[in-house]
Write a protein that holds these residues in place. Sequence first.
Motif, PDB file in Angstrom:
ATOM      1  N   LYS A 335      13.510  27.341  49.608  1.00 23.09           N
ATOM      2  CA  LYS A 335      13.161  28.447  48.698  1.00 23.09           C
ATOM      3  C   LYS A 335      14.421  28.951  47.996  1.00 23.09           C
ATOM      4  N   ARG A 336      14.325  29.211  46.740  1.00 25.66           N
ATOM      5  CA  ARG A 336      15.493  29.663  45.983  1.00 25.66           C
ATOM      6  C   ARG A 336      15.520  31.175  45.779  1.00 25.66           C
ATOM      7  N   ASP A 337      14.407  31.831  46.023  1.00 24.25           N
ATOM      8  CA  ASP A 337      14.351  33.279  45.838  1.00 24.25           C
ATOM      9  C   ASP A 337      13.713  33.933  47.057  1.00 24.25           C
ATOM     10  N   VAL A 352      23.721  23.130  52.882  1.00 22.44           N
ATOM     11  CA  VAL A 352      24.817  23.178  51.911  1.00 22.44           C
ATOM     12  C   VAL A 352      26.084  22.583  52.526  1.00 22.44           C
ATOM     13  N   LEU A 353      26.310  22.876  53.786  1.00 26.92           N
ATOM     14  CA  LEU A 353      27.459  22.285  54.479  1.00 26.92           C
ATOM     15  C   LEU A 353      27.306  20.776  54.612  1.00 26.92           C
ATOM     16  N   GLY A 354      26.067  20.292  54.527  1.00 29.02           N
ATOM     17  CA  GLY A 354      25.823  18.869  54.665  1.00 29.02           C
ATOM     18  C   GLY A 354      25.911  18.394  56.096  1.00 29.02           C
ATOM     19  N   THR A 355      25.583  19.284  57.039  1.00 30.68           N
ATOM     20  CA  THR A 355      25.696  18.921  58.454  1.00 30.68           C
ATOM     21  C   THR A 355      24.333  18.884  59.121  1.00 30.68           C
ATOM     22  N   GLN A 356      24.124  17.889  59.959  1.00 25.77           N
ATOM     23  CA  GLN A 356      22.937  17.799  60.803  1.00 25.77           C
ATOM     24  C   GLN A 356      23.293  18.060  62.264  1.00 25.77           C
ATOM     25  N   ARG A 464      29.768  28.012  45.975  1.00 24.51           N
ATOM     26  CA  ARG A 464      28.658  28.865  45.547  1.00 24.51           C
ATOM     27  C   ARG A 464      28.054  29.589  46.743  1.00 24.51           C
ATOM     28  N   LEU A 465      27.881  28.888  47.863  1.00 21.28           N
ATOM     29  CA  LEU A 465      27.325  29.508  49.064  1.00 21.28           C
ATOM     30  C   LEU A 465      28.193  30.665  49.539  1.00 21.28           C
ATOM     31  N   LEU A 466      29.500  30.490  49.520  1.00 18.11           N
ATOM     32  CA  LEU A 466      30.396  31.576  49.929  1.00 18.11           C
ATOM     33  C   LEU A 466      30.161  32.815  49.076  1.00 18.11           C
ATOM     34  N   LEU A 467      30.119  32.610  47.767  1.00 17.64           N
ATOM     35  CA  LEU A 467      29.953  33.749  46.851  1.00 17.64           C
ATOM     36  C   LEU A 467      28.562  34.360  46.980  1.00 17.64           C
ATOM     37  N   GLU A 468      27.521  33.521  47.163  1.00 22.11           N
ATOM     38  CA  GLU A 468      26.172  34.043  47.397  1.00 22.11           C
ATOM     39  C   GLU A 468      26.148  34.914  48.659  1.00 22.11           C
ATOM     40  N   THR A 490      19.559  34.966  44.081  1.00 24.01           N
ATOM     41  CA  THR A 490      18.954  33.641  43.931  1.00 24.01           C
ATOM     42  C   THR A 490      19.926  32.577  44.429  1.00 24.01           C
ATOM     43  N   ARG A 491      19.400  31.628  45.185  1.00 24.05           N
ATOM     44  CA  ARG A 491      20.251  30.635  45.844  1.00 24.05           C
ATOM     45  C   ARG A 491      20.329  29.333  45.043  1.00 24.05           C
ATOM     46  N   GLY A 492      21.541  28.815  44.934  1.00 19.49           N
ATOM     47  CA  GLY A 492      21.751  27.497  44.364  1.00 19.49           C
ATOM     48  C   GLY A 492      21.627  27.383  42.866  1.00 19.49           C
ATOM     49  N   LYS A 493      21.572  28.509  42.138  1.00 20.58           N
ATOM     50  CA  LYS A 493      21.338  28.441  40.700  1.00 20.58           C
ATOM     51  C   LYS A 493      22.463  29.029  39.857  1.00 20.58           C
ATOM     52  N   HIS A 494      23.253  29.942  40.416  1.00 21.13           N
ATOM     53  CA  HIS A 494      24.290  30.590  39.624  1.00 21.13           C
ATOM     54  C   HIS A 494      25.444  29.635  39.334  1.00 21.13           C
ATOM     55  N   SER A 495      26.130  29.909  38.241  1.00 22.82           N
ATOM     56  CA  SER A 495      27.339  29.160  37.901  1.00 22.82           C
ATOM     57  C   SER A 495      28.552  29.855  38.498  1.00 22.82           C
ATOM     58  N   ILE A 496      29.543  29.056  38.854  1.00 26.41           N
ATOM     59  CA  ILE A 496      30.805  29.602  39.363  1.00 26.41           C
ATOM     60  C   ILE A 496      31.726  29.841  38.174  1.00 26.41           C
ATOM     61  N   GLU A 497      32.206  31.068  38.050  1.00 29.44           N
ATOM     62  CA  GLU A 497      33.040  31.444  36.905  1.00 29.44           C
ATOM     63  C   GLU A 497      34.445  31.801  37.381  1.00 29.44           C
TER      64      GLU A 497
END
Length: 712
Positions: A335-337, A352-356, A464-468, A490-497
Amino acid sequence: MDTHLKNLQQVFQAGQRFLVPLFQRQYVWNEDHQWAPLWEDIERLTEAYETEGEKVEPHFLGAIVLQNVAGGSMIQTRTIIDGQQRLTTLQLLLHAAWTVLSAHEAKEALYLRSHFRNNEDYLVDADRYKLTPTTRDQDAYQSLMTASYPPGHLKGKSPSLLVRAHDFFSKCIEEWVASGDTARRAHILVSVLLHKITVVAIELEHDEDSQLIFETLNARGTPLTGADLVKNYVFQRLNLNKADTEAMYTKYWSMFETRFWEAEIKLGGYSAPRISNFLAQWLTAQTGRDTPTREVFRKFKQYAEHSSSPSMEAILPSLDASASTYQNWTVEAEKRDGDLSLLGLFAYRASVLGTQSAGPLLIWATDPSKESVPTLQLHKFVSSLESWLMRRALMRAGNGGIGSFIADLISQLNDSSRQFAGDILTALLVEADAANLAWPTDAELRNELRGLAVYSRFRKPLVRLLLESIEDHYRGYRHSKSSYSEGRVTRGKHSIEHLLPQSWAEHWSVGTDVAMQARRADHVHLLGNLTLVAGGLNSKISNGPWLGSPGKLQSLNAHSILLMNQRIFDEGSDGWAEESIRTRGELLISAIQNIWPVAADAKGTKTFSATNSLDQEITLLDLIDVGLLVEGQVLHARTADRVGTATVMPDGSLIMNSLHFDSPSAASKGLSQKATNGWKFWFVDRDRGVTLDRLRRKLGDDRQSPAESSNS
C-alpha cells in the motif's frame, strides 16, 4: 514395478485413463524450450521416413512414471507420478493432428481419434478422455477437446499454455501437410507420431512407494522448484496415510497456486517463486536451522521425517496458517497511502532494504499454531529487530553469516518463554559481537552519517525511506502508532531533492578558492541537504538561487506541505550553505536514532566507525603531528588518467609543480581541473591502496573516547 519402452500407439491405444493429481503443478511447457524442439524432431523424423520408411530410428522422448489406481472405474486408471508435462503435450499434439487431418478429410484422422479419446459407448463423461489434467487446467483442456475445427489459430495470445500449445502444433501441422501431397503426408505424419516417438513407461502397483522414483526423475523438462517437490511429497505422504487428499489440498494448499505465491522474487543473485522462499523461512522458524531456498525440499523432507515432528496432517494446517499471516503483511506493505500495522510497516521497510533475512523471526513470532506472543512483547520484538536491521544497513554492514545468526536466535528463542519474546530477542541482539552483526550504538551511527555522502552511497529507495520515516516521525508516528497526525506520508512516490543543488556553480558560487569549492562539493550529498518533494521541482528552480523570487525556498514553501520542509523554511530563511546542512543533518540523525532506538546496553563495534572529516576537522598537519605522515612524503594521484605527485610540506600544505596548495582537495583540483575530494584522490601508498582518507579515519578512531564508543 514394470518398465517398458513404448511408442505412442502402445501408450495411448487401449481404453484407459491417465490422471494428473490435483496437487501437481499446472501445465508449464512453452514454445521456445519444449514445443518448437519437439516439432523440429518430428519434422526430422518425417523427412527420414520419406526415404527410409519403417526403418527410421525412433525418437526417445524420456520417461514417464504411472501408478495403478485400485478400483473405481470401468477402465484401467493410472495416476501420472512423473511426466505429466510430456503426456499432456503429446495428447495436445495428437488432437491437433486429428483436427488438421480431419479438415483435409484424411482417412488417418479417424485412427488418431482413438489415441486421445476413449470409446463412448460404455463410458461415463469422466472417462471420455485419455488424460485428465490437474484441476487448474481442466476447463481449458476440455474446451480444446470439444471444440470444432479450428480450435486454435488464435487472434490474440491466450493466457492458457494448453491453448497456445494446441494452436502452435495446429499451425505447424497445417503448414507441413499443405506443403506437399496431402494424402501421403498424412500417412507419414501419423506413422511417425504413433510409431516413431517412444517413452520409457515405468508402471507401479497401487501400493508401491512412488516418491523415491519421482525424486530421481524431477530434473527433466522444465525443472521442478523446491515448492513443487514439497507439494508432491506432502500429498504422496497423505495418500499413504489414507487421508482425504482432495479436501486437504483444497483447504490448505490451493491458496499457494495463485499469482501472489507463484510470483518470482529476487534473492541475491537469483530468483525463486515466493512460495519456495516462504517455505525456506517457515522451515527455519520451525527448526532453528538455516534453510537456504535452494535446499527447501531436502530440508522439508528431513523435518517431516524426523521422529519428533508432527504428522503431515498437522504440518499442513500450521503451514497454511503461517502463510496467510505472511501474505497479509506482505500485501499490506505494498500500500502506498494510509496507515500500516506493526507487521505491514516492518515488511515495507524490509522490502526497501531488500532483505529477506528477518522473515523467519517474524514467522516464528506470529505462528498461529503456537502460544501467542503478548501484544507489548510483539511490539518490542518487531521494533528491536527493525532497529537492528536498519542501523546495520546505515552502517553498511555485510550480510555474511546472517542466515545462521537468525537461525541461532530462533533456536535460543525456542528454549525460552514466548511470553517474554521481545525482551529475549532484544537481549540476544545486544549480545551479538561479530563485527557485521553487532547492534550499532547512537555514537557510531551519528559518527557514520555526519560526513557520509548518503545520496551517492545508498540506493535511492533507501534514501527515500529514511526521509519518509523522518517525515512520519515529525507527524507524531512512533513506529506503527500516531498521536495526532492525519496520516503517513505517501510511500515510494516522492522525489529526492538536493537543497544545495548538484549543479550549484552558477547561483551558489564560492569564488575561485579551490578549497572552498571542494568543501561545498563535499556537502551536496549529505543527509542534511536532502528532502522530499512531490513530483520534483522544475530544473530551473531546482538549480536556481535559494532566496528571492522565484527562488528555491519560495518554491518549496509554495508547493510542499511536508513538515520537514516547513522546518526548512525557518532554518533557511536567511540562506542555505554548509553550516545549515550540517545543523540540519544533526537534527535528522537525531530523528533516525529516535525512530530506530538502540537498547541502552548495546555494545556496538568500532569496526563500523567511519570518522567524519567535517566533524573532526582533521588536517594534514594533524597527521604529521602523530607521525602518520612525514615532511617530504610524496603523494600519488588516484586516477590512472591523471599522472601526478604532490609533496607534503612541514606546515601541512602540499607542493605540486612548484605551486603551493593548502589542502588535499585544492591540490587534486589543480591536477584534475575539477572539484574533487582530495582525501580520497591522493594515495600515500598506491601499491597497498592506502589513501589520505584512510589515515584520517585511523586518526579519528584513535581520537574517539571510550565514552563515545558506547551508547550513553
